[in-house]
Design a protein around this motif. Structure first.
Motif, PDB file in Angstrom:
ATOM      1  N   LEU A 287       0.848  -0.919  -0.632  1.00  0.00           N
ATOM      2  CA  LEU A 287      -0.068  -0.515   0.212  1.00  0.00           C
ATOM      3  C   LEU A 287       0.680   1.318  -0.349  1.00  0.00           C
ATOM      4  CD1 LEU A 287      -2.780   1.558   0.242  1.00  0.00           C
ATOM      5  CD2 LEU A 287      -2.612   1.009   2.278  1.00  0.00           C
ATOM      6  N   ALA A 288       1.663   1.481   0.857  1.00  0.00           N
ATOM      7  CA  ALA A 288       2.962   2.920   0.923  1.00  0.00           C
ATOM      8  C   ALA A 288       3.428   2.791  -0.489  1.00  0.00           C
ATOM      9  CB  ALA A 288       3.990   2.282   2.082  1.00  0.00           C
ATOM     10  N   PHE A 289       4.189   1.318  -0.939  1.00  0.00           N
ATOM     11  CA  PHE A 289       4.560   1.466  -2.299  1.00  0.00           C
ATOM     12  C   PHE A 289       3.439   2.401  -3.438  1.00  0.00           C
ATOM     13  CE2 PHE A 289       7.010   0.530  -6.094  1.00  0.00           C
ATOM     14  CZ  PHE A 289       8.205   0.297  -6.074  1.00  0.00           C
ATOM     15  N   ALA A 290       2.467   1.752  -3.709  1.00  0.00           N
ATOM     16  CA  ALA A 290       1.233   2.251  -4.330  1.00  0.00           C
ATOM     17  C   ALA A 290       0.542   3.425  -4.883  1.00  0.00           C
ATOM     18  CB  ALA A 290      -0.360   1.477  -4.144  1.00  0.00           C
ATOM     19  N   VAL A 291       1.389   4.080  -3.334  1.00  0.00           N
ATOM     20  CA  VAL A 291       1.045   6.069  -2.573  1.00  0.00           C
ATOM     21  C   VAL A 291       1.368   6.126  -3.638  1.00  0.00           C
ATOM     22  CG1 VAL A 291       0.645   7.495  -1.307  1.00  0.00           C
ATOM     23  CG2 VAL A 291      -0.293   5.193  -1.265  1.00  0.00           C
ATOM     24  N   LEU A 328      16.488  18.475  -0.855  1.00  0.00           N
ATOM     25  CA  LEU A 328      16.931  19.209  -0.224  1.00  0.00           C
ATOM     26  C   LEU A 328      16.340  19.297   1.295  1.00  0.00           C
ATOM     27  CD1 LEU A 328      18.657  22.216  -2.606  1.00  0.00           C
ATOM     28  CD2 LEU A 328      19.764  19.857  -1.488  1.00  0.00           C
ATOM     29  N   VAL A 329      14.802  19.659   1.030  1.00  0.00           N
ATOM     30  CA  VAL A 329      14.231  19.830   1.782  1.00  0.00           C
ATOM     31  C   VAL A 329      13.865  18.326   2.599  1.00  0.00           C
ATOM     32  CG1 VAL A 329      11.366  19.775   2.767  1.00  0.00           C
ATOM     33  CG2 VAL A 329      12.280  21.611   1.014  1.00  0.00           C
ATOM     34  N   TRP A 344       3.884   9.127   8.391  1.00  0.00           N
ATOM     35  CA  TRP A 344       3.532  10.585   7.423  1.00  0.00           C
ATOM     36  C   TRP A 344       3.924  11.039   6.445  1.00  0.00           C
ATOM     37  CZ3 TRP A 344       3.113  15.181   8.393  1.00  0.00           C
ATOM     38  CH2 TRP A 344       3.565  15.577   9.375  1.00  0.00           C
ATOM     39  N   LEU A 345       4.942  11.688   6.657  1.00  0.00           N
ATOM     40  CA  LEU A 345       6.038  12.983   7.168  1.00  0.00           C
ATOM     41  C   LEU A 345       6.401  12.309   5.777  1.00  0.00           C
ATOM     42  CD1 LEU A 345       6.921  15.511   6.961  1.00  0.00           C
ATOM     43  CD2 LEU A 345       8.513  15.310   8.632  1.00  0.00           C
ATOM     44  N   PHE A 346       7.314  11.344   5.914  1.00  0.00           N
ATOM     45  CA  PHE A 346       8.509  10.479   4.916  1.00  0.00           C
ATOM     46  C   PHE A 346       7.808  10.362   4.017  1.00  0.00           C
ATOM     47  CE2 PHE A 346      10.052   6.669   2.804  1.00  0.00           C
ATOM     48  CZ  PHE A 346      11.217   7.452   2.723  1.00  0.00           C
ATOM     49  N   LEU A 347       6.363  10.039   3.824  1.00  0.00           N
ATOM     50  CA  LEU A 347       5.590   9.610   2.730  1.00  0.00           C
ATOM     51  C   LEU A 347       5.007  10.752   1.469  1.00  0.00           C
ATOM     52  CD1 LEU A 347       3.221   6.508   3.196  1.00  0.00           C
ATOM     53  CD2 LEU A 347       4.714   6.426   1.950  1.00  0.00           C
ATOM     54  N   ALA A 348       4.370  11.832   2.244  1.00  0.00           N
ATOM     55  CA  ALA A 348       4.060  13.298   2.234  1.00  0.00           C
ATOM     56  C   ALA A 348       5.197  14.059   0.939  1.00  0.00           C
ATOM     57  CB  ALA A 348       3.464  13.423   3.025  1.00  0.00           C
ATOM     58  N   VAL A 349       6.852  13.920   1.881  1.00  0.00           N
ATOM     59  CA  VAL A 349       7.971  14.204   1.170  1.00  0.00           C
ATOM     60  C   VAL A 349       8.051  13.401  -0.076  1.00  0.00           C
ATOM     61  CG1 VAL A 349       9.747  15.439   1.336  1.00  0.00           C
ATOM     62  CG2 VAL A 349       8.716  15.665   2.873  1.00  0.00           C
ATOM     63  N   PHE A 355       6.191  12.720  -7.445  1.00  0.00           N
ATOM     64  CA  PHE A 355       4.919  13.869  -8.524  1.00  0.00           C
ATOM     65  C   PHE A 355       5.741  14.735  -9.129  1.00  0.00           C
ATOM     66  CE2 PHE A 355       2.652  17.484  -9.300  1.00  0.00           C
ATOM     67  CZ  PHE A 355       1.411  16.758  -9.845  1.00  0.00           C
ATOM     68  N   LEU A 356       6.758  15.278  -8.742  1.00  0.00           N
ATOM     69  CA  LEU A 356       7.785  16.243  -9.384  1.00  0.00           C
ATOM     70  C   LEU A 356       8.541  15.651 -10.488  1.00  0.00           C
ATOM     71  CD1 LEU A 356       8.246  18.648  -6.653  1.00  0.00           C
ATOM     72  CD2 LEU A 356       7.047  19.263  -8.300  1.00  0.00           C
ATOM     73  N   ILE A 357       8.962  14.262 -10.073  1.00  0.00           N
ATOM     74  CA  ILE A 357       9.856  13.441 -11.325  1.00  0.00           C
ATOM     75  C   ILE A 357       9.605  13.407 -12.471  1.00  0.00           C
ATOM     76  CG2 ILE A 357       9.747  11.236 -10.547  1.00  0.00           C
ATOM     77  CD1 ILE A 357      12.433  10.971 -10.804  1.00  0.00           C
ATOM     78  N   SER A 358       7.898  12.800 -12.309  1.00  0.00           N
ATOM     79  CA  SER A 358       7.297  12.970 -14.004  1.00  0.00           C
ATOM     80  C   SER A 358       7.087  13.734 -14.374  1.00  0.00           C
ATOM     81  CB  SER A 358       5.837  11.973 -13.320  1.00  0.00           C
ATOM     82  OG  SER A 358       5.926  11.119 -12.534  1.00  0.00           O
TER      83      SER A 358
END
Length: 439
Positions: A287-291, A328-329, A344-349, A355-358
């Protein structure tokens, strides 16, 4: 009869219109081709996406099986299990150097079906491997076979599209390609319910078989007869020389390879990050990987909608700079929590970075291929070889540095994206965001 407005808009960049009689619709997104001529736009995207998806599922659905494979073959160091990913990528990179010249000479269909035969045979060997060494050898051969799908998918798209239209098709196929990782670990874990990691390879065998049948029945030859090149060392050397001496091609290819390194570093570390080494999610790992994969898929869809309006350069340059800033963040957050920030913080960042790499990878790929219309197969082959080996090497450095914290992945993202930005700056002669041709 092709409507005049379509002919005028595409006559300068559509490969079929360059010195050839128009016998097919120019806008497959608005005009449906007959089945006798070629698959329609949606089916075309589906076939090409599946060609790419075979590669993704061959990597990601094996991740949940790492602990079981390690136990069966008595692998004491969990980092060594990452070799199942990186050895596959080495084969995947090495194989690509062959398929481009072969497809430029023999055609796309013959070459792709031959590569699928290698992939399916290697998958069967992997299922019956008596030792970890045999399994690694089978994974290397499997990568060689899967390389055909990667090379031929780019060449087939380039055969039919150019410019921003090519970027749109690549973004749509990449979206499907990125959705696969959302499901692959869960599928792999589901296969483990049958009691053995061998069933994971059974799923690869089925997917490869479906692709072989669908492609052979529905995809005609896309390489125009006038563009076939002799299979000779001289012709290959000429095409390769053109590829490596074209600034945009080698520059954006290098930047793409560095971003692939980010992805491979994360994928190689994912099972340990989310499960055995840090957050201990157990059955929640897929699930984490899918997110995270979902963030990439959503971004690719957005990119496909924006690229024809804003251009490949603008989107990719903005995406790369933003990726570096977020990386960097991510480093700062990792250091602030001594390598173990809240999940939750690690997953969010991480999701924000994915998202940006795409916004970078499909556009870098299209920008690299844009000048290579006359040698698309060889150029795609070399770029696949180059970017995959570059990505696998840097990814392995990140993965093998895993120390039970998020720091190696975060630092790898920051370092590689900074290098990629320098390379893009060199490629564009210091002028980012500029308009350039159809990019």
């Amino acid at each position: 009869m092709v409507p005049a407005r379509y002919l005028a808009a595409y006559s300068t960049n559509h490969p079929i219109l360059q010195g050839a009689i128009v016998t097919a619709p120019i806008r497959p997104d608005t005009v449906t081709a007959t089945a006798a001529e070629r698959p329609g736009f949606r089916e075309f995207v589906g076939i090409v996406a599946l060609m790419m998806a075979v590669t993704a599922i061959s990597i990601d659905n094996l991740l949940p099986a790492f602990p079981i494979i390690g136990e069966q073959f008595s692998i004491a160091d969990p980092n060594r299990l990452q070799l199942l990913i990186y050895i596959y990528m080495l084969g995947f990179g090495a194989g690509q150097i062959l398929y481009g010249p072969l497809s430029d000479s023999l055609g796309r269909r013959t070459t792709l079906l031959a590569s699928l035969a290698i992939y399916l045979g290697a998958t069967v060997i992997a299922m019956f491997s008596p030792s970890f060494g045999w399994l690694l050898a089978a994974r290397f051969a499997q990568g060689i076979g899967a390389a055909g799908g990667r090379v031929l998918s780019l060449a087939i798209v380039r055969d039919r599209y150019a410019g921003r239209a090519m970027a749109r098709v690549m973004s749509l196929t990449m979206m499907v390609f990125l959705i696969v990782p959302m499901l692959a670990p869960a599928a792999g874990q589901g296969m483990l319910l049958f009691g053995s990691w061998i069933w994971v390879f059974v799923s690869m065998l089925v997917l490869g078989g479906v692709l072989a049948v669908w492609f052979s029945v529905r995809m005609p030859e896309t390489l125009h007869p006038d563009r076939r090149r002799p299979l000779s060392l001289g012709a290959m050397a000429g095409a390769l020389r053109l590829t490596v001496t074209t600034r945009a091609t080698i520059g954006y290819g290098t930047a793409l390879g560095l971003m692939v390194g980010c992805i491979m570093g994360y994928v190689g570390s994912a099972q340990q990050l989310f499960d055995s080494g840090l957050y201990h999610l157990g059955g929640w790992f897929p699930l984490a990987f899918a997110v995270v994969a979902g963030a990439m898929g959503a971004s690719t869809l957005v990119n496909s909608r924006l690229v024809e309006r804003l251009g490949m350069r603008w989107l990719s340059h903005v995406g790369l700079i933003a990726f570096l800033a977020v990386a960097l963040v991510q480093v700062v957050i990792g250091l602030a929590w001594h390598g173990q920030p809240p999940l939750w913080l690690f997953l969010a960042v991480l999701c924000l970075n994915q998202f940006l790499i795409s916004f970078t990878m499909p556009n870098f790929q299209a920008l690299a291929m844009q000048p290579m219309g006359e040698v698309a197969g060889t150029a795609s082959s070399f770029l696949g070889f180059y970017t995959t080996l570059l990505g696998a090497a840097f990814g392995a450095m990140i993965g093998q540095s895993f120390d039970g914290s998020v720091i190696p992945v975060a630092a790898g993202y920051a370092g590689l994206s900074a290098l990629a930005l320098l390379v893009v700056f060199w490629t564009e002669r210091g002028r980012l965001f500029r308009a350039g041709g159809t990019g």
